[in-house]
Design a protein around this motif. Structure first.
Motif, PDB file in Angstrom:
ATOM      1  N   GLU A 171      27.235 -10.127  21.108  1.00  0.00           N
ATOM      2  CA  GLU A 171      27.100  -9.106  20.053  1.00  0.00           C
ATOM      3  C   GLU A 171      26.171  -9.570  18.941  1.00  0.00           C
ATOM      4  O   GLU A 171      26.025 -10.771  18.735  1.00  0.00           O
TER       5      GLU A 171
ATOM      6  N   MET B 206      23.105  -2.338  15.870  1.00  0.00           N
ATOM      7  CA  MET B 206      24.570  -2.209  15.832  1.00  0.00           C
ATOM      8  C   MET B 206      25.031  -0.957  16.575  1.00  0.00           C
ATOM      9  O   MET B 206      26.145  -0.904  17.082  1.00  0.00           O
TER      10      MET B 206
ATOM     11  N   GLY C 279      20.212  -4.007  20.783  1.00  0.00           N
ATOM     12  CA  GLY C 279      21.624  -3.700  20.955  1.00  0.00           C
ATOM     13  C   GLY C 279      21.967  -3.008  22.264  1.00  0.00           C
ATOM     14  O   GLY C 279      23.141  -2.849  22.592  1.00  0.00           O
TER      15      GLY C 279
END
Ligand code: HEC
Ligand code: HEC
Ligand code: HEC
Length: 126
Positions: free
Chosen positions: A99, A83, A89
């Motif tokens: 995402e 995240m 990520g």
């Protein structure tokens, strides 16, 4: 004559690249499950990382070893890193790739899966 030599060289190069690709073929999809316990608790399956899918899109050095150490189970990956734009990520940030909101896209391992899937991380045996 020169054209033939050129064609010969190109064919040689092509088969070399083809074989070179093949010699990596045993490195198929990778199951990441060192955090199996927390994944169970959160109700998500183990991660099946489609290595091949990524390898045809990126040069090895994009990931190895700046993002991922080239050693089975050596990468300590978790969701807060992802995240925060680390590990998966680095790309799964809504800019380079989608995402990390779609849990089941990564946590997609199904019990009984095995063909072509190499289980690198065996920290927690099933
Ligand atoms: C998108 C990122 C990415 C790309 C591009 C990538 N890899 Fe990987 N690779 C990984 C991840 C993630 C692992 C799993 C590491 C782990 O188990 O902790 C891995 C693991 C490996 C392993 C397993 C190491 C072992 O100990 O068994 C090898 C070998 C490997 N990669 C080779 C390559 C080669 C060769 C290329 C280029 C053709 C490549 N990788 C491209 C992400 C990538
Ligand atoms: C270097 C960039 C990069 C990194 C690092 C990376 N990915 Fe990806 N990944 C991509 C791109 C680009 C796509 C394709 C996105 C699209 O089609 O919109 C993708 C697609 C995927 C897909 C879907 C494959 C399919 O069949 O559609 C999965 C699953 C996935 N990534 C998991 C991971 C996991 C797990 C990690 C970390 C271990 C990771 N990725 C790290 C760039 C990356
Ligand atoms: C881009 C791929 C990707 C996506 C999307 C993703 N995860 Fe993960 N997740 C991972 C990877 C890789 C690990 C590390 C697995 C390991 O090494 O055992 C992980 C680990 C975890 C863990 C255990 C470690 C920790 O951080 O607690 C949980 C719980 C988890 N994920 C839940 C989720 C949930 C819930 C979602 C959806 C909101 C999600 N994940 C989406 C790739 C992803």
């Amino acid at each position: 004559m020169k054209i033939r030599i050129l064609i010969g060289l190109l064919l040689g190069l092509y088969s070399f690249l083809f074989l070179a690709e093949f010699s990596f073929a045993e490195y198929g999809d990778i199951i990441l499950n060192s955090k199996a316990e927390s994944m169970r608790k959160a109700g998500v399956n183990d991660v099946m990382f489609p290595h091949w899918f990524h390898r045809i899109r990126f040069k090895c050095k994009v990931c190895h070893e700046d993002i991922f150490i080239l050693k089975a189970g050596a990468n300590d990956i978790n969701m807060s890193l992802i995240m925060n734009g680390e590990k998966c990520g680095k790309c799964h940030n809504g800019i380079i790739a989608w995402e990390p909101l779609y849990c089941e896209r990564c946590h997609s391992w199904e019990p009984g899966w095995s063909p072509g899937v190499v289980q690198y991380s065996k920290k927690i045996a099933k």
